[in-house]
Scaffold this active site. Sequence first.
Site, PDB file in Angstrom:
ATOM      1  N   ILE A  72     -23.463  -3.289  33.987  1.00  0.00           N
ATOM      2  CA  ILE A  72     -22.137  -3.894  33.866  1.00  0.00           C
ATOM      3  C   ILE A  72     -21.509  -3.960  35.243  1.00  0.00           C
ATOM      4  CG2 ILE A  72     -19.880  -3.755  32.775  1.00  0.00           C
ATOM      5  CD1 ILE A  72     -22.162  -4.018  30.768  1.00  0.00           C
ATOM      6  N   CYS A  73     -21.100  -5.152  35.666  1.00  0.00           N
ATOM      7  CA  CYS A  73     -20.394  -5.324  36.933  1.00  0.00           C
ATOM      8  C   CYS A  73     -21.237  -4.748  38.089  1.00  0.00           C
ATOM      9  CB  CYS A  73     -19.012  -4.688  36.831  1.00  0.00           C
ATOM     10  SG  CYS A  73     -17.864  -5.170  38.129  1.00  0.00           S
ATOM     11  N   THR A  74     -20.657  -3.893  38.934  1.00  0.00           N
ATOM     12  CA  THR A  74     -21.428  -3.348  40.058  1.00  0.00           C
ATOM     13  C   THR A  74     -22.439  -2.297  39.622  1.00  0.00           C
ATOM     14  OG1 THR A  74     -19.651  -1.766  40.529  1.00  0.00           O
ATOM     15  CG2 THR A  74     -19.657  -3.826  41.797  1.00  0.00           C
TER      16      THR A  74
END
Length: 241
Positions: free
Chosen positions: A151-153
């Site tokens: 998720i995301c970074t």
Amino acid sequence: MTRLLLKTTEIQEVIVERRTFLHASALSAGALAAGAPASASSPLRVQVLMFDGVEEQDWAAPAEVLGMAGAMSNGALTTTLVTTGRPATVTCNFGARVEVTQGWSPHEAEVLVVPGGGRYTDPTGPGVRRLMADQQFLRRLAAADVLRVGICTGVMVLAAAGVARGRNATTHSRAKADLAARGATVINARVVDDGDLVTGGGVTSGLDVALWLVERFLGARTAQQVETIMEYERRGTVWRA
């Protein structure tokens, strides 16, 4: 600062006969990549990784969606928060403190969700950059026979472990150049499903990634029911290999 202390066990406390859903073989990995349906007798076990600096939204959104799906499916999916090592109290990016009672074990789940968090430009502070420098954890992550979800970074932690090299993936817009530099084929989509690697781009993408996992393993009807209860409509495209 308001101090929030959450004590968590399994989000869904469902008593089931444990059996190994994902065998250490290419056949079982293929079944998971294809989205083999889960049931209460063989639930899909999901672990969400927690660490100092984790973004509240990144872990809470998948935990909420998956927890609700597990309840609505009579235990076909279970969700547990885990640390990278021993049980600990984790301090999130904006100060929320979460007591996590279990460490990550790849043998106790079929899916590992890795959220993002922390200042990505700060290699010394808490957050994903600290995980990306933890070589022992990265080796465990690379060797784990699980469906990896970033998720995301959090996707950059997977990339640091080498599992995104040569794969289709996405991440936060500010980290896409780094993801490409680590050998991934960057796809400009909200959710990228590359079989046994699923990634989401952006802080709120955990909602969309989790809803896609629900649809993939429990079906579109359950995913739609979760959306209705949460009053949330999925954003963007799910790109599939």
